[in-house]
Motif scaffolding. Structure first.
Motif, PDB file in Angstrom:
ATOM      1  N   LYS A   7       0.815  -1.211   0.000  1.00 32.20           N
ATOM      2  CA  LYS A   7       0.000   0.000   0.000  1.00 32.20           C
ATOM      3  C   LYS A   7       0.850   1.262   0.000  1.00 32.20           C
ATOM      4  N   GLU A   8       2.072   1.155   0.566  1.00 27.99           N
ATOM      5  CA  GLU A   8       2.948   2.331   0.619  1.00 27.99           C
ATOM      6  C   GLU A   8       3.410   2.773  -0.769  1.00 27.99           C
ATOM      7  N   LEU A   9       3.329   1.845  -1.767  1.00 29.21           N
ATOM      8  CA  LEU A   9       3.847   2.138  -3.109  1.00 29.21           C
ATOM      9  C   LEU A   9       2.761   2.174  -4.177  1.00 29.21           C
ATOM     10  N   GLN A  10       1.503   2.003  -3.802  1.00 29.54           N
ATOM     11  CA  GLN A  10       0.431   1.881  -4.785  1.00 29.54           C
ATOM     12  C   GLN A  10       0.171   3.167  -5.561  1.00 29.54           C
ATOM     13  N   GLY A  11       0.624   4.284  -5.066  1.00 30.66           N
ATOM     14  CA  GLY A  11       0.433   5.548  -5.779  1.00 30.66           C
ATOM     15  C   GLY A  11       1.557   5.847  -6.752  1.00 30.66           C
TER      16      GLY A  11
END
Length: 208
Positions: A7-11
């Protein structure tokens, strides 16, 4: 391509991961006399002919292709061919491969690629090949830096070749292309498996 699962890299916006092997061998430039002949041979890699000066005939698939000063030709893997010089000639030649099925299949499906001197795609390819020729050293003493430079220049040549929108080629029927494509890719895959087996499992390779 999917986003990262964390989730920390999903953007983030991702780049593709690359795990390619690029090979380059038998690169050379040679001055040959009229009547010089190289007997029939084939390779498990693509072969590039660049005629710096003079003229040669390359015979493949019962076709004889005349290459003159400034002409470029790319033969795909596993093609039997022979070469004859028609006059005093200087040529530049090398073999290469990139182990990506998309690349191999795309180029093989084009047939034997010809880029006549002065044609649309010939100009950027000559610029790329001349940069490769600049690495030639009469003493044949090359450093690791020279090899890295070769890698970069070869990648540029492959990019120019693959990105061509207008490919001029010697037509071959679809069955020849499909057979050549499957044989070339199959042989390379088999060799890779045998090599891995040899080093990883003490696989015994016969004299054949």
């Amino acid at each position: 391509m999917k986003s990262f699962e964390k989730k920390e890299l999903q953007g983030s916006i991702r780049l593709p991961a690359l795990d390619w092997n690029i090979s380059f061998f038998s690169g050379h430039q040679q001055d040959i006399k009229s009547g010089w002949h190289y007997p029939s041979e084939r390779h498990l890699a693509f072969e590039v002919f660049y005629i710096v000066e003079g003229a040669i005939n390359v015979t493949a698939f019962d076709n004889t292709i005349r290459l003159e000063s400034g002409d470029i030709m790319v033969l795909y893997p596993n093609v039997w061919h022979e070469t004859t010089s028609l006059t005093n000639t200087t040529y530049f030649n090398f073999h290469f491969n990139l182990d990506d099925e998309r690349f191999v299949t795309n180029l093989i499906n084009q047939g034997i690629l010809n880029f006549p001197n002065g044609s649309l795609k010939n100009i950027p390819l000559i610029k790329s090949l001349d940069k490769l020729r600049d690495v030639l050293n009469k003493n044949m003493a090359y450093t690791f830096k020279d090899e890295l430079k070769l890698h970069v220049l070869l990648s540029d040549f492959i990019f120019q070749l693959f990105s061509s929108e207008i490919l001029e080629h010697t037509p071959l029927n679809s069955s020849q292309l499909k057979i050549a494509s499957s044989i070339a890719y199959g042989i390379r895959t088999t060799l890779q498996k045998n090599i891995h087996s040899y080093f990883n499992e003490d696989f015994i390779v016969s004299d054949h």
